[in-house]
Design an enzyme around this catalytic site. Structure first.
Site, PDB file in Angstrom:
ATOM      1  N   SER A 138      40.586  38.816  21.168  1.00 28.44           N
ATOM      2  CA  SER A 138      40.812  40.260  21.163  1.00 28.44           C
ATOM      3  C   SER A 138      40.887  40.762  19.709  1.00 28.44           C
ATOM      4  O   SER A 138      39.925  40.608  18.965  1.00 28.44           O
ATOM      5  CB  SER A 138      42.085  40.592  21.950  1.00 28.44           C
ATOM      6  OG  SER A 138      42.196  41.970  22.175  1.00 28.44           O
ATOM      7  N   HIS A 173      36.323  41.812  25.092  1.00 29.39           N
ATOM      8  CA  HIS A 173      36.636  42.523  26.342  1.00 29.39           C
ATOM      9  C   HIS A 173      35.449  43.350  26.832  1.00 29.39           C
ATOM     10  O   HIS A 173      35.629  44.452  27.366  1.00 29.39           O
ATOM     11  CB  HIS A 173      37.820  43.480  26.145  1.00 29.39           C
ATOM     12  CG  HIS A 173      39.064  42.865  25.614  1.00 29.39           C
ATOM     13  ND1 HIS A 173      39.809  41.935  26.312  1.00 29.39           N
ATOM     14  CD2 HIS A 173      39.721  43.047  24.432  1.00 29.39           C
ATOM     15  CE1 HIS A 173      40.866  41.581  25.590  1.00 29.39           C
ATOM     16  NE2 HIS A 173      40.826  42.233  24.443  1.00 29.39           N
TER      17      HIS A 173
END
Length: 214
Positions: A138, A173
């Protein structure tokens, strides 16, 4: 199992000073951490966890500690949201004394600002030069690239600059449709450079700046 053993054998064959960065599309977990540990080539590696992006959140630190306990990994946590004292190890000692450095998720923009203010960005560059494995998911993925798609600002998805160790753009993501579409649009209109996008549980190993294993 044979294929997995062959994969790790190939990784260990790389030169100790190769510059290795392993990026992960989602938040870090046990599977991710086990792979990072294998990349070090050590039986019980020392991994430095950097939770700056989450504000050194205790839940994230406790989760990381449980993973390391399960894998029997020696770990330390680089905290920047507490007062330092001469008795505590310096940022340099913690980062450059590790076999691998793992950066957690959270607010990429705030993390980059703190790193630059504290000189952590320069220490990470030195760690890479020394052959210490760098990794993260992330925000801990975006940081190694020229930059990536992030929700760090209180507005629509935006591009946040990273450290530039990998000369590409990044979109973790990418299973999130809005984030992926925004990233595709910026690349297509040449507002940002080409790069790599990947889903939550996908990872890419870069060796000396080039993607080698997916």
């Amino acid at each position: 199992m044979v294929a997995l053993v062959a994969l790790f054998a190939g990784l260990f064959a790389t030169n100790a000073q190769d510059r290795r960065i392993f990026v992960w599309g989602g938040d870090i977990d046990l599977k991710f951490t086990r792979y990072v540990a294998h990349l070090t080539g050590r039986e019980k590696p020392r991994i430095c966890y950097v939770p700056t992006a989450s504000g050194d959140h205790p839940d994230n630190i406790n989760y990381w500690s449980r993973i390391c306990h399960t894998l029997d990994i020696d770990t330390l946590v680089l905290r920047v949201w507490v007062s330092t004292s001469p008795e505590n190890p310096s940022f340099e000692e913690q980062l450059l004394g590790a076999d691998a450095i793992v950066v957690g998720g959270g607010n990429t923009l705030n993390m980059m600002g703190i790193w630059k203010a504290q000189g952590i960005d320069k220490l990470l560059a030195e760690a890479l030069r020394r052959g210490i494995v760098l990794a993260g998911g992330s925000a801990g993925s975006i940081c190694w690239f020229d930059g990536g798609m992030s929700d760090s600002r209180p507005e629509d998805w935006s591009f946040v600059e990273g450290l530039g160790f990998l000369p590409y753009s990044n979109c973790p993501h990418c299973s999130q449709e809005v984030r992926r579409e925004r990233y595709d649009d910026l690349v297509r209109r040449k507002k940002i450079g080409p790069g790599y996008a990947f889903d939550e549980r996908a990872g890419i190993l870069f060796v000396n700046g080039k993607a080698e294993k997916f």
